[in-house]
Design a protein around this motif. Structure first.
Motif, PDB file in Angstrom:
ATOM      1  N   MET A   1       0.215  44.853  -1.146  1.00  0.00           N
ATOM      2  CA  MET A   1       0.223  43.917  -0.147  1.00  0.00           C
ATOM      3  C   MET A   1      -0.756  44.011   0.896  1.00  0.00           C
ATOM      4  N   MET A   2      -1.446  42.798   1.455  1.00  0.00           N
ATOM      5  CA  MET A   2      -2.097  42.775   2.461  1.00  0.00           C
ATOM      6  C   MET A   2      -1.255  42.307   3.567  1.00  0.00           C
ATOM      7  N   TYR A   3      -1.798  42.629   4.824  1.00  0.00           N
ATOM      8  CA  TYR A   3      -0.996  42.194   6.002  1.00  0.00           C
ATOM      9  C   TYR A   3      -1.999  42.492   7.162  1.00  0.00           C
ATOM     10  N   TRP A   4      -1.595  41.788   8.179  1.00  0.00           N
ATOM     11  CA  TRP A   4      -2.436  41.858   9.405  1.00  0.00           C
ATOM     12  C   TRP A   4      -1.865  42.773  10.558  1.00  0.00           C
ATOM     13  N   SER A   5      -2.593  43.721  10.967  1.00  0.00           N
ATOM     14  CA  SER A   5      -1.877  44.675  11.922  1.00  0.00           C
ATOM     15  C   SER A   5      -2.904  44.570  13.284  1.00  0.00           C
ATOM     16  N   GLU A   6      -2.634  44.136  14.423  1.00  0.00           N
ATOM     17  CA  GLU A   6      -3.593  43.914  15.518  1.00  0.00           C
ATOM     18  C   GLU A   6      -4.728  43.198  15.033  1.00  0.00           C
ATOM     19  N   GLY A   7      -4.475  42.144  14.102  1.00  0.00           N
ATOM     20  CA  GLY A   7      -5.615  41.446  13.826  1.00  0.00           C
ATOM     21  C   GLY A   7      -6.453  41.986  12.736  1.00  0.00           C
ATOM     22  N   ILE A   8      -6.228  43.029  12.173  1.00  0.00           N
ATOM     23  CA  ILE A   8      -7.051  43.868  11.214  1.00  0.00           C
ATOM     24  C   ILE A   8      -6.447  43.752  10.001  1.00  0.00           C
ATOM     25  N   GLU A   9      -7.119  43.610   8.750  1.00  0.00           N
ATOM     26  CA  GLU A   9      -6.906  43.360   7.576  1.00  0.00           C
ATOM     27  C   GLU A   9      -6.263  44.844   7.063  1.00  0.00           C
ATOM     28  N   THR A  10      -4.956  44.888   6.940  1.00  0.00           N
ATOM     29  CA  THR A  10      -4.453  46.172   6.494  1.00  0.00           C
ATOM     30  C   THR A  10      -3.758  45.997   5.276  1.00  0.00           C
ATOM     31  N   SER A  11      -3.790  47.268   4.440  1.00  0.00           N
ATOM     32  CA  SER A  11      -2.966  47.219   3.159  1.00  0.00           C
ATOM     33  C   SER A  11      -1.761  48.036   2.972  1.00  0.00           C
ATOM     34  N   ALA A  12      -1.019  47.770   2.032  1.00  0.00           N
ATOM     35  CA  ALA A  12       0.481  48.613   1.821  1.00  0.00           C
ATOM     36  C   ALA A  12       0.761  48.500   0.286  1.00  0.00           C
ATOM     37  N   TYR A  13       1.181  49.356  -0.342  1.00  0.00           N
ATOM     38  CA  TYR A  13       1.792  49.529  -1.618  1.00  0.00           C
ATOM     39  C   TYR A  13       3.271  49.040  -1.582  1.00  0.00           C
ATOM     40  N   VAL A  14       3.557  48.227  -2.531  1.00  0.00           N
ATOM     41  CA  VAL A  14       4.992  47.764  -2.627  1.00  0.00           C
ATOM     42  C   VAL A  14       5.641  47.720  -3.885  1.00  0.00           C
ATOM     43  N   THR A  15       6.777  48.139  -4.098  1.00  0.00           N
ATOM     44  CA  THR A  15       7.521  47.966  -5.418  1.00  0.00           C
ATOM     45  C   THR A  15       8.753  47.295  -5.226  1.00  0.00           C
ATOM     46  N   ILE A  16       9.125  46.179  -6.000  1.00  0.00           N
ATOM     47  CA  ILE A  16      10.247  45.392  -5.853  1.00  0.00           C
ATOM     48  C   ILE A  16      11.135  45.475  -7.447  1.00  0.00           C
ATOM     49  N   PRO A  17      12.301  45.724  -7.279  1.00  0.00           N
ATOM     50  CA  PRO A  17      13.200  45.804  -8.440  1.00  0.00           C
ATOM     51  C   PRO A  17      13.034  44.507  -9.551  1.00  0.00           C
ATOM     52  N   LYS A  18      12.893  44.513 -10.618  1.00  0.00           N
ATOM     53  CA  LYS A  18      12.734  43.294 -11.588  1.00  0.00           C
ATOM     54  C   LYS A  18      13.960  42.403 -11.365  1.00  0.00           C
ATOM     55  N   LYS A  19      15.287  43.184 -11.387  1.00  0.00           N
ATOM     56  CA  LYS A  19      16.485  42.197 -11.328  1.00  0.00           C
ATOM     57  C   LYS A  19      16.829  41.855  -9.930  1.00  0.00           C
ATOM     58  N   LYS A  20      17.112  40.397  -9.734  1.00  0.00           N
ATOM     59  CA  LYS A  20      17.200  39.931  -8.584  1.00  0.00           C
ATOM     60  C   LYS A  20      18.379  40.562  -7.759  1.00  0.00           C
ATOM     61  N   GLY A  21      18.236  40.478  -6.338  1.00  0.00           N
ATOM     62  CA  GLY A  21      19.571  41.088  -5.689  1.00  0.00           C
ATOM     63  C   GLY A  21      19.130  41.327  -4.355  1.00  0.00           C
ATOM     64  N   TYR A  22      20.038  42.184  -3.772  1.00  0.00           N
ATOM     65  CA  TYR A  22      19.790  42.570  -2.291  1.00  0.00           C
ATOM     66  C   TYR A  22      19.724  44.150  -2.537  1.00  0.00           C
ATOM     67  N   TYR A  23      18.476  44.573  -1.731  1.00  0.00           N
ATOM     68  CA  TYR A  23      18.397  46.119  -1.962  1.00  0.00           C
ATOM     69  C   TYR A  23      18.020  46.781  -0.730  1.00  0.00           C
ATOM     70  N   SER A  24      18.044  48.292  -0.884  1.00  0.00           N
ATOM     71  CA  SER A  24      17.711  49.098   0.352  1.00  0.00           C
ATOM     72  C   SER A  24      15.930  49.077   0.293  1.00  0.00           C
ATOM     73  N   LEU A  25      15.596  49.269   1.247  1.00  0.00           N
ATOM     74  CA  LEU A  25      14.252  49.717   1.555  1.00  0.00           C
ATOM     75  C   LEU A  25      13.838  50.917   1.860  1.00  0.00           C
ATOM     76  N   ALA A  26      12.843  51.587   1.160  1.00  0.00           N
ATOM     77  CA  ALA A  26      12.339  52.949   1.656  1.00  0.00           C
ATOM     78  C   ALA A  26      11.217  52.628   1.864  1.00  0.00           C
ATOM     79  N   VAL A  27      10.702  53.086   3.157  1.00  0.00           N
ATOM     80  CA  VAL A  27       9.429  53.192   3.864  1.00  0.00           C
ATOM     81  C   VAL A  27       9.017  54.557   3.627  1.00  0.00           C
ATOM     82  N   SER A  28       7.735  54.731   3.157  1.00  0.00           N
ATOM     83  CA  SER A  28       7.190  56.182   3.171  1.00  0.00           C
ATOM     84  C   SER A  28       5.761  56.149   3.811  1.00  0.00           C
ATOM     85  N   CYS A  29       5.901  57.053   4.837  1.00  0.00           N
ATOM     86  CA  CYS A  29       4.795  57.178   5.848  1.00  0.00           C
ATOM     87  C   CYS A  29       3.788  58.192   5.529  1.00  0.00           C
ATOM     88  N   HIS A  30       2.646  57.970   5.285  1.00  0.00           N
ATOM     89  CA  HIS A  30       1.709  59.096   4.998  1.00  0.00           C
ATOM     90  C   HIS A  30       1.104  59.794   6.055  1.00  0.00           C
TER      91      HIS A  30
END
Length: 265
Positions: A1-30
Protein backbone atom coordinates in the motif's frame (compact mmCIF):
# COMPACT_ATOMS: atom_id res chain seq x y z
CA UNK A 1 0.00 0.00 0.00
CA UNK A 2 1.22 3.49 -0.82
CA UNK A 3 0.06 6.29 1.47
CA UNK A 4 0.96 9.91 2.03
CA UNK A 5 2.69 10.95 5.25
CA UNK A 6 3.44 14.64 5.72
CA UNK A 7 3.12 15.01 1.94
CA UNK A 8 5.70 12.28 1.23
CA UNK A 9 4.98 9.05 -0.63
CA UNK A 10 5.31 6.28 1.94
CA UNK A 11 4.88 2.49 1.76
CA UNK A 12 3.32 -0.21 3.92
CA UNK A 13 2.71 -3.94 3.67
CA UNK A 14 -0.88 -5.10 4.16
CA UNK A 15 -2.62 -8.47 4.30
CA UNK A 16 -6.39 -8.88 4.13
CA UNK A 17 -8.26 -12.16 4.78
CA UNK A 18 -9.88 -13.69 1.69
CA UNK A 19 -13.21 -14.25 3.42
CA UNK A 20 -15.37 -11.13 3.72
CA UNK A 21 -16.14 -9.87 7.21
CA UNK A 22 -15.02 -7.67 10.08
CA UNK A 23 -11.55 -8.36 11.41
CA UNK A 24 -9.10 -7.26 14.07
CA UNK A 25 -6.17 -5.19 12.84
CA UNK A 26 -2.61 -5.99 13.90
CA UNK A 27 -0.10 -3.18 13.34
CA UNK A 28 3.58 -4.16 13.37
CA UNK A 29 6.14 -1.36 13.87
CA UNK A 30 9.71 -2.06 12.79
CA UNK A 31 12.87 -0.83 14.47
CA UNK A 32 15.15 1.90 13.20
CA UNK A 33 17.06 5.04 14.12
CA UNK A 34 15.78 6.93 17.16
CA UNK A 35 16.83 10.37 15.90
CA UNK A 36 16.55 12.06 12.47
CA UNK A 37 19.33 11.30 9.99
CA UNK A 38 19.89 12.47 6.44
CA UNK A 39 19.77 8.96 4.99
CA UNK A 40 17.24 7.21 2.76
CA UNK A 41 16.30 3.82 1.35
CA UNK A 42 17.31 1.90 4.47
CA UNK A 43 16.71 -1.73 3.53
CA UNK A 44 17.59 -3.52 6.78
CA UNK A 45 17.93 -2.88 10.50
CA UNK A 46 20.33 -4.92 12.63
CA UNK A 47 20.38 -7.63 9.99
CA UNK A 48 16.60 -7.82 9.58
CA UNK A 49 15.47 -7.03 6.04
CA UNK A 50 12.52 -4.72 5.53
CA UNK A 51 11.07 -6.77 2.66
CA UNK A 52 7.52 -8.10 2.57
CA UNK A 53 8.50 -11.70 3.27
CA UNK A 54 10.35 -10.77 6.46
CA UNK A 55 7.90 -8.19 7.76
CA UNK A 56 4.83 -10.33 7.10
CA UNK A 57 6.34 -13.56 8.41
CA UNK A 58 4.06 -13.53 11.47
CA UNK A 59 0.92 -12.47 9.59
CA UNK A 60 -2.16 -14.54 10.36
CA UNK A 61 -4.88 -15.39 7.87
CA UNK A 62 -7.72 -14.50 10.25
CA UNK A 63 -6.73 -10.86 10.87
CA UNK A 64 -5.83 -7.78 8.85
CA UNK A 65 -2.16 -6.87 9.22
CA UNK A 66 -0.40 -3.60 8.57
CA UNK A 67 3.39 -3.11 8.56
CA UNK A 68 4.28 0.51 7.76
CA UNK A 69 7.67 1.45 6.33
CA UNK A 70 8.50 4.83 7.83
CA UNK A 71 9.83 7.60 5.64
CA UNK A 72 13.40 6.83 4.59
CA UNK A 73 12.99 3.06 4.91
CA UNK A 74 12.50 0.49 2.15
CA UNK A 75 10.62 1.93 -0.82
CA UNK A 76 9.31 4.91 1.17
CA UNK A 77 10.51 8.31 0.03
CA UNK A 78 12.12 10.94 2.21
CA UNK A 79 14.80 10.56 4.86
CA UNK A 80 14.87 8.84 8.21
CA UNK A 81 13.08 10.62 11.04
CA UNK A 82 13.12 9.86 14.78
CA UNK A 83 10.45 8.62 17.18
CA UNK A 84 8.03 11.43 16.41
CA UNK A 85 8.26 11.00 12.63
CA UNK A 86 7.94 7.21 12.76
CA UNK A 87 4.86 7.58 14.98
CA UNK A 88 3.30 10.10 12.59
CA UNK A 89 3.96 7.73 9.68
CA UNK A 90 2.37 4.78 11.48
CA UNK A 91 -0.62 6.87 12.50
CA UNK A 92 -1.08 8.03 8.90
CA UNK A 93 -0.75 4.45 7.64
CA UNK A 94 -3.56 3.30 9.95
CA UNK A 95 -5.78 6.16 8.80
CA UNK A 96 -4.95 5.39 5.16
CA UNK A 97 -5.99 1.77 5.62
CA UNK A 98 -9.30 2.82 7.17
CA UNK A 99 -9.84 5.16 4.20
CA UNK A 100 -9.00 2.36 1.76
CA UNK A 101 -11.73 0.13 3.13
CA UNK A 102 -14.23 2.99 3.16
CA UNK A 103 -13.47 4.25 -0.35
CA UNK A 104 -13.37 0.77 -1.86
CA UNK A 105 -16.74 -0.04 -0.27
CA UNK A 106 -15.32 -3.45 0.58
CA UNK A 107 -17.32 -6.08 2.41
CA UNK A 108 -14.32 -6.61 4.69
CA UNK A 109 -13.47 -3.98 7.30
CA UNK A 110 -11.55 -3.35 10.48
CA UNK A 111 -13.56 -4.30 13.54
CA UNK A 112 -14.14 -1.21 15.65
CA UNK A 113 -11.97 -1.07 18.75
CA UNK A 114 -9.93 -4.16 17.85
CA UNK A 115 -6.57 -2.68 16.88
CA UNK A 116 -3.42 -4.28 18.30
CA UNK A 117 -0.09 -2.48 17.95
CA UNK A 118 3.30 -4.06 18.53
CA UNK A 119 6.92 -3.27 17.85
CA UNK A 120 10.54 -3.83 18.79
CA UNK A 121 13.18 -1.21 19.69
CA UNK A 122 12.16 2.06 17.95
CA UNK A 123 9.00 0.24 16.86
CA UNK A 124 8.22 -0.53 20.48
CA UNK A 125 8.50 3.17 21.25
CA UNK A 126 6.17 3.94 18.34
CA UNK A 127 3.63 1.45 19.68
CA UNK A 128 3.80 2.98 23.16
CA UNK A 129 3.54 6.54 21.82
CA UNK A 130 0.56 5.63 19.63
CA UNK A 131 -1.20 4.07 22.61
CA UNK A 132 -1.26 7.52 24.23
CA UNK A 133 -2.83 9.29 21.25
CA UNK A 134 -5.19 6.98 19.35
CA UNK A 135 -8.58 6.02 20.78
CA UNK A 136 -9.06 2.84 18.72
CA UNK A 137 -6.12 0.84 20.08
CA UNK A 138 -7.14 -2.23 22.05
CA UNK A 139 -3.75 -3.49 23.28
CA UNK A 140 -0.01 -2.91 22.87
CA UNK A 141 3.09 -5.11 22.94
CA UNK A 142 6.49 -3.37 23.12
CA UNK A 143 9.67 -5.46 22.97
CA UNK A 144 12.97 -3.94 24.13
CA UNK A 145 11.36 -0.56 23.43
CA UNK A 146 12.92 2.84 22.95
CA UNK A 147 11.37 4.79 25.84
CA UNK A 148 11.93 8.36 24.67
CA UNK A 149 14.42 11.18 24.79
CA UNK A 150 13.48 12.50 28.22
CA UNK A 151 14.64 9.25 29.84
CA UNK A 152 17.44 8.29 27.47
CA UNK A 153 19.33 11.58 27.28
CA UNK A 154 20.20 11.98 30.99
CA UNK A 155 21.07 8.28 31.12
CA UNK A 156 23.37 8.58 28.11
CA UNK A 157 25.19 11.54 29.63
CA UNK A 158 25.78 9.60 32.85
CA UNK A 159 26.94 6.44 31.09
CA UNK A 160 29.48 7.51 28.47
CA UNK A 161 31.34 4.21 28.79
CA UNK A 162 28.65 2.78 26.52
CA UNK A 163 29.58 3.19 22.82
CA UNK A 164 25.91 3.39 21.81
CA UNK A 165 25.39 6.29 24.22
CA UNK A 166 28.41 8.13 22.80
CA UNK A 167 27.11 7.82 19.27
CA UNK A 168 23.63 8.90 20.31
CA UNK A 169 24.90 12.02 22.08
CA UNK A 170 27.13 13.06 19.19
CA UNK A 171 24.33 12.73 16.64
CA UNK A 172 21.76 14.43 18.86
CA UNK A 173 24.06 17.37 19.53
CA UNK A 174 24.56 17.82 15.79
CA UNK A 175 20.81 17.67 15.12
CA UNK A 176 19.36 19.67 18.02
CA UNK A 177 22.22 21.25 19.94
CA UNK A 178 22.38 21.19 23.73
CA UNK A 179 19.72 19.10 25.42
CA UNK A 180 16.76 21.08 26.71
CA UNK A 181 14.11 19.12 28.64
CA UNK A 182 11.53 21.88 27.99
CA UNK A 183 12.08 22.14 24.23
CA UNK A 184 9.52 21.16 21.59
CA UNK A 185 11.96 18.63 20.16
CA UNK A 186 12.36 16.87 23.49
CA UNK A 187 8.61 16.69 24.00
CA UNK A 188 8.04 15.38 20.47
CA UNK A 189 10.76 12.75 20.81
CA UNK A 190 9.48 11.53 24.19
CA UNK A 191 6.42 9.50 25.18
CA UNK A 192 3.88 11.50 27.14
CA UNK A 193 1.96 9.13 29.40
CA UNK A 194 -1.74 9.77 29.85
CA UNK A 195 -4.35 8.07 32.01
CA UNK A 196 -5.74 5.01 30.25
CA UNK A 197 -7.03 1.46 30.61
CA UNK A 198 -5.30 -0.06 27.58
CA UNK A 199 -3.52 -3.33 28.45
CA UNK A 200 0.17 -2.97 27.62
CA UNK A 201 2.83 -5.68 27.67
CA UNK A 202 6.50 -4.67 27.76
CA UNK A 203 9.14 -7.38 27.34
CA UNK A 204 12.74 -6.43 28.06
CA UNK A 205 15.99 -8.37 27.83
CA UNK A 206 18.27 -7.58 30.74
CA UNK A 207 21.37 -8.14 28.59
CA UNK A 208 20.13 -5.69 25.95
CA UNK A 209 23.18 -3.81 24.71
CA UNK A 210 21.10 -1.02 23.12
CA UNK A 211 18.02 -0.31 25.25
CA UNK A 212 19.02 -0.51 28.91
CA UNK A 213 16.62 -2.48 31.08
CA UNK A 214 16.77 0.07 33.92
CA UNK A 215 15.40 2.74 31.59
CA UNK A 216 12.56 0.41 30.65
CA UNK A 217 11.88 -0.15 34.35
CA UNK A 218 11.71 3.63 34.90
CA UNK A 219 9.31 4.04 32.00
CA UNK A 220 7.12 1.22 33.29
CA UNK A 221 6.93 2.80 36.75
CA UNK A 222 5.73 6.04 35.16
CA UNK A 223 3.26 4.12 32.99
CA UNK A 224 1.68 2.24 35.90
CA UNK A 225 0.92 5.48 37.72
CA UNK A 226 -1.48 6.37 34.91
CA UNK A 227 -2.44 3.03 33.34
CA UNK A 228 -4.94 1.24 35.57
CA UNK A 229 -5.31 -1.97 33.55
CA UNK A 230 -4.42 -5.02 35.63
CA UNK A 231 -2.81 -6.67 32.60
CA UNK A 232 -0.34 -3.86 31.94
CA UNK A 233 2.90 -5.54 32.86
CA UNK A 234 6.66 -5.64 32.41
CA UNK A 235 8.34 -9.00 31.84
CA UNK A 236 12.12 -9.40 31.95
CA UNK A 237 14.14 -12.01 30.09
CA UNK A 238 17.34 -12.18 32.21
CA UNK A 239 19.76 -13.27 29.46
CA UNK A 240 17.94 -11.56 26.59
CA UNK A 241 19.90 -9.33 24.20
CA UNK A 242 18.41 -6.60 22.00
CA UNK A 243 17.24 -9.04 19.36
CA UNK A 244 16.28 -11.71 21.93
CA UNK A 245 18.21 -13.95 19.55
CA UNK A 246 18.19 -17.07 21.72
CA UNK A 247 14.94 -16.35 23.50
CA UNK A 248 12.25 -16.33 20.80
CA UNK A 249 10.49 -19.27 22.45
CA UNK A 250 10.44 -17.40 25.79
CA UNK A 251 9.09 -14.29 24.07
CA UNK A 252 6.31 -16.15 22.28
CA UNK A 253 5.31 -17.92 25.49
CA UNK A 254 5.11 -14.61 27.38
CA UNK A 255 3.04 -13.04 24.59
CA UNK A 256 0.76 -16.05 24.18
CA UNK A 257 0.00 -16.21 27.89
CA UNK A 258 -0.63 -12.46 28.03
CA UNK A 259 -2.96 -12.45 25.02
CA UNK A 260 -4.87 -15.32 26.61
CA UNK A 261 -5.23 -13.34 29.84
CA UNK A 262 -6.54 -10.19 28.20
CA UNK A 263 -8.93 -12.15 25.95
CA UNK A 264 -10.50 -13.69 29.05
CA UNK A 265 -11.00 -10.42 30.91
Amino acid sequence: MMYWSEGIETSAYVTIPKKKGYYSLAVSCHGGYVIPLDIENVQSISGDNLDAETMLSDAKSEIITLSPLYRGYGDSKGTVDGLSGATIDTNNAIDALYAHFKEANMESAIRSGFVSVGGTSLGGGVALKLSQTRKDINNVVAINPYVGLDLLYPWAEDNLDNDWNKGFLETYHQEFGKYDPTSIQTKEESIEIKRSLIPILIVQGQKDEVMNWELTQKFYEKLKKENQNEHTTLEFIPDGDHGLTKHQADLYEIMENWYKEISER
